[in-house]
Design an enzyme around this catalytic site. Sequence first.
Site, PDB file in Angstrom:
ATOM      1  N   HIS A  93       0.862  -1.180   0.000  1.00 14.21           N
ATOM      2  CA  HIS A  93       0.000   0.000   0.000  1.00 14.21           C
ATOM      3  C   HIS A  93       0.898   1.230   0.000  1.00 14.21           C
ATOM      4  O   HIS A  93       2.121   1.130   0.126  1.00 14.21           O
ATOM      5  CB  HIS A  93      -0.957  -0.010   1.191  1.00 14.21           C
ATOM      6  CG  HIS A  93      -0.297   0.070   2.532  1.00 14.21           C
ATOM      7  ND1 HIS A  93       0.495  -0.932   3.048  1.00 14.21           N
ATOM      8  CD2 HIS A  93      -0.307   1.044   3.493  1.00 14.21           C
ATOM      9  CE1 HIS A  93       0.926  -0.589   4.253  1.00 14.21           C
ATOM     10  NE2 HIS A  93       0.469   0.614   4.541  1.00 14.21           N
TER      11      HIS A  93
ATOM     12  N   ASP B 132       5.931   4.622   4.737  1.00 12.27           N
ATOM     13  CA  ASP B 132       6.928   3.672   5.242  1.00 12.27           C
ATOM     14  C   ASP B 132       6.966   2.370   4.452  1.00 12.27           C
ATOM     15  O   ASP B 132       7.816   1.514   4.701  1.00 12.27           O
ATOM     16  CB  ASP B 132       6.699   3.385   6.736  1.00 12.27           C
ATOM     17  CG  ASP B 132       5.296   2.913   7.053  1.00 12.27           C
ATOM     18  OD1 ASP B 132       4.339   3.457   6.479  1.00 12.27           O
ATOM     19  OD2 ASP B 132       5.142   2.009   7.895  1.00 12.27           O
ATOM     20  N   HIS B 133       6.062   2.225   3.492  1.00 15.29           N
ATOM     21  CA  HIS B 133       6.044   1.025   2.655  1.00 15.29           C
ATOM     22  C   HIS B 133       6.437   1.297   1.209  1.00 15.29           C
ATOM     23  O   HIS B 133       6.475   0.359   0.408  1.00 15.29           O
ATOM     24  CB  HIS B 133       4.657   0.378   2.699  1.00 15.29           C
ATOM     25  CG  HIS B 133       4.300  -0.153   4.046  1.00 15.29           C
ATOM     26  ND1 HIS B 133       4.376  -1.491   4.384  1.00 15.29           N
ATOM     27  CD2 HIS B 133       3.879   0.495   5.169  1.00 15.29           C
ATOM     28  CE1 HIS B 133       4.026  -1.645   5.646  1.00 15.29           C
ATOM     29  NE2 HIS B 133       3.709  -0.454   6.147  1.00 15.29           N
TER      30      HIS B 133
END
Length: 307
Positions: free
Chosen positions: A63, A67-68
């Site tokens: 997603h 932080d991803h």
Amino acid sequence: MSSRELIILGCSSQQPTRTRNQGAYLFRWNGEGLLFDPGEGTQRQFIFANIAPTTVNRIFVSHFHGDHCLGLGSMLMRLNLDKVSHPIHCYYPASGKKYFDRLRYGTIYHETIQVVEHPISEEGIVEDFGSFRIEAQRLQHQVDTLGWRITEPDTIKFLPKELESRGIRGLIIQDLIRDQEISIGGSTVYLSDVSYVRKGDSIAIIADTLPCQAAIDLAKNSCMMLCESTYLEQHRHLAESHFHMTAKQAATLAKRAATQKLILTHFSARYLNLDDFYKEASAVFPNVSVAQEYRSYPFPKNPLLNK
């Protein structure tokens, strides 16, 4: 070095700490390099892990929370700088297409590598290469979020002594595989008499989510499960309000899914010491590890043999 291993490049959640970078996970599957959720600073983490970024040929974004994915753009630019000749396949929720484009084209650079996009709008099998397949399911987070499963097919393993005792050799073996049985020496021999089925290896990647059935389905009977565990039980109210899990909840999912190995990750920066994550999870599911940066986790031997 194992031909199948999970390498932790980062294990923090939204906020990095002095000792933990934002999350990023490299899964080596024979000759494939699968990079999951490259957070900020992922390119640098490859250096500390002494791994060449050029080993990456597939990138998965669960997603588009920062932080991803904040390391996506710099990873593509690094691969471009290194002039990789292989295509870079990128998998992400189709609803996040505009964010993917912003990350990919966020700065001025001349892109020469081949980037193949796979925006995913439907759950299920994303790709099947024969040697392994990629599956995606929607998790239960604040935004459109995908969990992943990588699985190799089951394979038939013959028992040499059984074949020899029945005089089965050469092209007859192919007939046996095709027809499941053959007649030889006046008797019928079934495939199951002279072989067993080795269950294919599998890994589940469970990113940000509340406990949900999709996470269990993805991890069902898997060899390894990498799962977010942002909080401890004492902060379960925070986990629920932010659509995350505690270490105990992750372990409960692992137990219900009957995975072989659980690796906890995505820890809140509020926790400086992670010992309690192990204590909390291992009370529910014994075969658990707390992710450590730059550590490699080899695949457990698959004991699921149908003889």
